[in-house]
Design a protein around this motif. Structure first.
Motif, short mmCIF file in Angstrom:
data_model
loop_
_atom_site.label_atom_id
_atom_site.label_comp_id
_atom_site.label_asym_id
_atom_site.label_seq_id
_atom_site.Cartn_x
_atom_site.Cartn_y
_atom_site.Cartn_z
N ASN A 67 8.13 4.47 3.24
CA ASN A 67 6.89 5.20 3.54
C ASN A 67 5.88 4.41 4.35
OD1 ASN A 67 7.71 7.60 2.19
ND2 ASN A 67 7.20 6.65 0.22
N VAL A 68 6.35 3.42 5.10
CA VAL A 68 5.48 2.73 6.05
C VAL A 68 5.65 3.42 7.40
CG1 VAL A 68 4.98 0.57 7.24
CG2 VAL A 68 5.67 0.53 4.84
N ASP A 69 4.56 3.97 7.91
CA ASP A 69 4.58 4.66 9.20
C ASP A 69 4.62 3.64 10.33
OD1 ASP A 69 4.23 6.26 11.41
OD2 ASP A 69 2.19 6.88 10.89
N THR A 70 5.71 3.64 11.09
CA THR A 70 5.86 2.67 12.19
C THR A 70 5.63 3.32 13.56
OG1 THR A 70 8.24 3.09 12.23
CG2 THR A 70 7.47 1.24 10.88
N THR A 71 5.01 4.47 13.57
CA THR A 71 4.78 5.17 14.84
C THR A 71 4.07 4.31 15.89
OG1 THR A 71 4.67 7.28 13.66
CG2 THR A 71 3.75 7.23 15.88
N PRO A 72 3.08 3.47 15.51
CA PRO A 72 2.38 2.69 16.54
C PRO A 72 3.19 1.51 17.10
CG PRO A 72 1.04 2.94 14.54
CD PRO A 72 2.43 3.32 14.19
N MET A 73 4.36 1.22 16.54
CA MET A 73 5.12 0.03 16.92
C MET A 73 5.33 -0.06 18.43
SD MET A 73 6.68 -2.63 15.43
CE MET A 73 7.10 -2.08 13.77
N VAL A 74 5.12 -1.26 18.99
CA VAL A 74 5.37 -1.51 20.41
C VAL A 74 6.77 -2.10 20.55
CG1 VAL A 74 4.68 -2.86 22.43
CG2 VAL A 74 2.93 -1.90 20.90
N PHE A 75 7.58 -1.50 21.41
CA PHE A 75 8.92 -2.02 21.67
C PHE A 75 8.94 -2.61 23.08
CE2 PHE A 75 9.57 1.10 18.33
CZ PHE A 75 10.39 0.39 17.46
N HIS A 76 9.04 -3.92 23.14
CA HIS A 76 9.14 -4.62 24.42
C HIS A 76 9.63 -6.03 24.13
CE1 HIS A 76 5.16 -7.12 24.69
NE2 HIS A 76 5.64 -7.12 23.48
N GLY A 77 9.89 -6.79 25.17
CA GLY A 77 10.28 -8.18 24.99
C GLY A 77 11.71 -8.34 24.52
N ASP A 78 12.04 -9.59 24.12
CA ASP A 78 13.44 -9.94 23.89
C ASP A 78 13.77 -10.48 22.51
OD1 ASP A 78 14.17 -9.34 26.59
OD2 ASP A 78 13.26 -11.25 27.20
N ARG A 79 12.75 -10.83 21.70
CA ARG A 79 13.14 -11.45 20.44
C ARG A 79 12.16 -11.16 19.30
NH1 ARG A 79 11.19 -16.76 18.98
NH2 ARG A 79 13.15 -16.86 17.83
N LEU A 80 12.73 -11.22 18.10
CA LEU A 80 11.99 -11.06 16.86
C LEU A 80 11.65 -12.45 16.33
CD1 LEU A 80 11.24 -8.67 14.90
CD2 LEU A 80 13.35 -9.21 13.66
N GLY A 81 10.42 -12.63 15.85
CA GLY A 81 10.01 -13.92 15.31
C GLY A 81 10.73 -14.24 14.01
N LEU A 82 10.98 -15.53 13.79
CA LEU A 82 11.64 -16.01 12.58
C LEU A 82 10.83 -17.13 11.96
CD1 LEU A 82 15.26 -16.60 14.02
CD2 LEU A 82 14.43 -14.50 12.95
N LEU A 84 0.82 -1.21 0.00
CA LEU A 84 0.00 0.00 0.00
C LEU A 84 0.86 1.26 0.00
CD1 LEU A 84 -2.78 -1.11 2.51
CD2 LEU A 84 -3.01 -0.84 0.03
N ALA A 85 1.93 1.25 0.78
CA ALA A 85 2.82 2.41 0.81
C ALA A 85 3.45 2.64 -0.56
CB ALA A 85 3.90 2.20 1.87
N LEU A 86 3.85 1.55 -1.21
CA LEU A 86 4.44 1.65 -2.55
C LEU A 86 3.44 2.21 -3.55
CD1 LEU A 86 6.83 0.99 -4.46
CD2 LEU A 86 5.90 -1.33 -4.66
N TRP A 87 2.15 1.90 -3.33
CA TRP A 87 1.09 2.37 -4.23
C TRP A 87 0.50 3.71 -3.78
CZ3 TRP A 87 -1.53 -3.08 -3.79
CH2 TRP A 87 -0.71 -4.03 -4.42
N GLU A 88 1.20 4.37 -2.88
CA GLU A 88 0.88 5.74 -2.44
C GLU A 88 -0.44 5.84 -1.68
OE1 GLU A 88 1.33 8.39 -5.75
OE2 GLU A 88 3.48 8.01 -5.92
N VAL A 89 -0.77 4.76 -0.97
CA VAL A 89 -1.86 4.80 0.00
C VAL A 89 -1.23 5.01 1.38
CG1 VAL A 89 -3.69 3.47 1.13
CG2 VAL A 89 -3.34 3.27 -1.35
N PRO A 90 -1.65 6.00 2.16
CA PRO A 90 -1.06 6.23 3.48
C PRO A 90 -1.14 4.96 4.33
CG PRO A 90 -2.49 8.05 2.87
CD PRO A 90 -2.71 6.98 1.85
N SER A 91 0.01 4.40 4.65
CA SER A 91 0.07 3.08 5.26
C SER A 91 0.82 3.14 6.58
CB SER A 91 0.77 2.10 4.31
OG SER A 91 0.88 0.81 4.86
N THR A 92 0.20 2.58 7.61
CA THR A 92 0.84 2.53 8.92
C THR A 92 0.79 1.09 9.43
OG1 THR A 92 0.89 3.54 11.13
CG2 THR A 92 -1.27 3.12 10.16
N TYR A 93 1.75 0.74 10.29
CA TYR A 93 1.93 -0.66 10.67
C TYR A 93 2.16 -0.78 12.17
CZ TYR A 93 4.10 -5.32 10.80
OH TYR A 93 4.41 -6.63 11.08
#
Length: 351
Positions: free
Chosen positions: A84-99, A54-63
């Protein structure tokens, strides 16, 4: 086009996608990655693939997702913001990123997929942790998928919290019924969880088998996803399933179905969109060979959102979404890199 959806979408305002951000580790099939010390990876996750498109297609996109706070995730955020992906809502907590690990060319539904997502930052989200008033500021569309509540009961509860908050704000809600058998390990089946989430959805996307498994819709007992099944029969099932969903879940105004079957090393692919009592069917795309199946369905979902957001007709929306999904099969990454112009060149026009 369903006017009941398009009137809820305000151009210029944001589409929020919610799900787990993941790294896909992508080894080859013959162990060459061990010999060469090369292990390709991609940043992905079903909902992030939608947000990126959506961001690539110029739709305001947040994640919205959750990650640990460290130097690696700082670089990921910068990477997404550059796209152009808005990451403002991102929650930062915990210890690991999923794989997850998936060999090149394989499908996420394949037995070869290996998940390493337990106790990730996203999996540890809790009800009451996210300020939905803040997150939904300026948002007119909320997207999530059936992967989110598959992780654990707590995430299923967070999803329910999210859709209730979105519904109360008259936000359009889309739900992708993507099924990942390896994720449903906490004692619940999709049918135990998804109907209460679908109750709030405006647009539901999936296929007739996923709807049967997750929402309990009726399906002909002999209808199997085989390459030889009559197309007319499948489309009639899509119409019947869609009508049943709209009857069972009154908030839902449109249902999309995809049909993707193996065709040698390639695929046969077509789709349908049911809205306002009419089933619109896409042209059929046939490929003898493809590069990467991952993210094709996400690209289709993004294409639907794009069409509704732009106020396109049902036919134009479906044609764009289908071409976007087909085009993604030739891109070796989780998310599309094709622009609107690139995708429009892929569209097969009806005679």
């Amino acid at each position: 086009m369903s006017d009941q959806i398009s009137t809820l979408v305000k151009k210029g305002e944001k589409v929020l996608s919610f799900g787990e951000i993941l790294l896909r580790i992508c080894p080859d099939m013959d162990g060459q990655w061990l010999k060469e010390n090369k292990l390709p990876f991609y940043i992905g996750g079903a909902e992030l693939n939608v947000a990126t498109a959506l961001a690539l297609w110029e739709v305001p996109s947040t994640y919205l997702s959750a990650m640990p706070a460290n130097s690696i995730t700082e670089e990921i955020v910068a990477y997404l913001n550059e796209r152009n992906v808005d990451t403002t809502p991102m929650v930062f907590h915990g210890d690991r990123l999923g794989l997850y690990y998936l060999p090149k060319g394989k499908d996420l539904k394949n037995a070869g997929v290996i998940y390493d997502r337990a106790n990730s930052s996203y999996a540890d989200l809790k009800v009451g942790q996210i300020n939905w008033d803040s997150v939904f500021e300026g948002v007119t569309w909320f997207h999530f998928s059936a992967i989110c509540p598959a992780i654990n009961q707590t995430l299923a509860d967070v999803c329910l919290e999210a859709v209730k908050a979105a519904h109360a704000r008259n936000i359009t809600i889309s739900l992708d019924l993507n099924f990942r058998a390896k994720l449903w390990k906490y004692g619940k089946q999709p049918i135990d969880i998804l109907p209460q989430l679908a109750e709030y959805a405006t647009l539901i996307m999936g296929n007739v088998w996923a709807a049967n498994k997750m929402l309990g819709t009726a399906i002909h007992e002999d209808l199997l996803p085989s390459e030889g099944y009559a197309k007319e029969t499948l489309l009639q099932q899509a119409k019947d399933t869609s009508a049943e969903i709209l009857k069972s879940f009154p908030s839902c105004k449109a249902v999309a179905n995809t049909f993707r079957f193996d065709h040698g090393k390639g695929i046969r692919y077509y789709t349908a969109l049911y809205a306002d009592g009419t089933l619109t069917v896409s042209p059929e795309y046939v490929s003898e060979e493809i590069l990467d199946k991952v993210g094709s369905g996400d690209c289709f979902m993004a294409g639907l959102i794009y069409g509704f957001y732009q106020g396109l007709t049902a036919s134009a929306t479906l044609n764009f979404a289908t071409a976007a999904a087909y085009d993604k099969l030739y891109i070796p990454s989780d998310a599309t890199t094709s622009t609107v112009t690139d995708i429009e060149k892929r569209i097969i026009r009806h005679d």
